[in-house]
Design an enzyme around this catalytic site. Sequence first.
Site, PDB file in Angstrom:
ATOM      1  N   ASP A  34       0.947  -1.323  -0.104  1.00  0.00           N
ATOM      2  CA  ASP A  34      -0.174  -0.050  -0.015  1.00  0.00           C
ATOM      3  C   ASP A  34       0.716   0.752  -0.320  1.00  0.00           C
ATOM      4  OD1 ASP A  34      -2.985   0.989   1.327  1.00  0.00           O
ATOM      5  OD2 ASP A  34      -1.941   1.889   1.304  1.00  0.00           O
ATOM      6  N   TYR A 141     -14.374   7.902 -13.039  1.00  0.00           N
ATOM      7  CA  TYR A 141     -14.486   6.538 -12.412  1.00  0.00           C
ATOM      8  C   TYR A 141     -14.402   5.100 -13.119  1.00  0.00           C
ATOM      9  CZ  TYR A 141     -15.387   2.938  -9.387  1.00  0.00           C
ATOM     10  OH  TYR A 141     -15.292   1.618  -8.657  1.00  0.00           O
TER      11      TYR A 141
END
Length: 311
Positions: A34, A141
């Site tokens: 991450d 998106y």
Amino acid sequence: MKNILITGALGQIGSELTIKLRKEYGNDHVIATDIRETDSDVVKGGPFEILDVTDGQKMYDLAKKYNADTIIHLAALLSATAEAKPLLAWNLNMGGLVNALETSRELGCQFFTPSSIGAFGPTTPKDQTPQDTIMRPTTMYGVNKVSGELLSDYYYQKFGVDTRGLRFPGLISYETPPGGGTTDYAVEIYYEAIKNKSYTSYIGEGTYMDMMYMPDALNAIVNLLEADPANLKHRNSFNVSAMSVAPETITKEIQKHIPEFTLSYDVDPVRQAIAESWPDGIDSAAAKAEWGFKAEYDLAKMTADMLEKLK
Ligand code: SER
């Protein structure tokens, strides 16, 4: 799946998927990555590396270092954040994806990334939205998701990369909250039901969207990755949904457990417009036929479990 590298492992899906996969495949065989570090189980319970997915060289180096044979690429901005920062969304969502696909091509990894109901748009049939249909999304998106589906299919056809994907609906969970999505209300409503016995929805009455409980979403990822490729007519990506709900239908279900719970509305025009451009309910028939998709949780069962767990 022997050594699995996950990007975005501290996000809503990754934080639960990492733990599930470590139980199934062994702690050392699931490499969580991450852009930030926390003191959670994901970071402490097995290999963890900091990775900005726009850094393709580092992604490749990490996948090679850990001998990855599977890449699960989750790092991405959700719909409302992408609408606020469209260029960042393009660079992160598409840049991260192409790096993950390239790493998979170079190292011969199997590949999974989620698509979304956001890949559909206002000209898509709204009810029982078919697997193969019009896809003209009007959000950044959605543009990212359709492009991502096409690019993933391209890597399969052109380079033989074993790419697979799911068009997820809103995912509801009690471990890690989502951030910056349009369907987030359907998670917040449960937290607020426990905390305040009331919720003010930014999504308007009568606005239906697909949802799914996290345990079903995690099973769907594993089952799709383990599916016999000979049975897959589609790859990127499969419609999957467990329920079609609106704020008031969730409210009715919550009131069966907390009768005094009340719902009010303060509609956010940006997220409302996004929601209205998406289907009301998609058809998961192809996923059922090609790899046996099944959701265990409907609205009633999910609501009982969410409220129980959040207490
Ligand atoms: N949950 C996502 C969002 O609302 C949809 O894929 O952005």
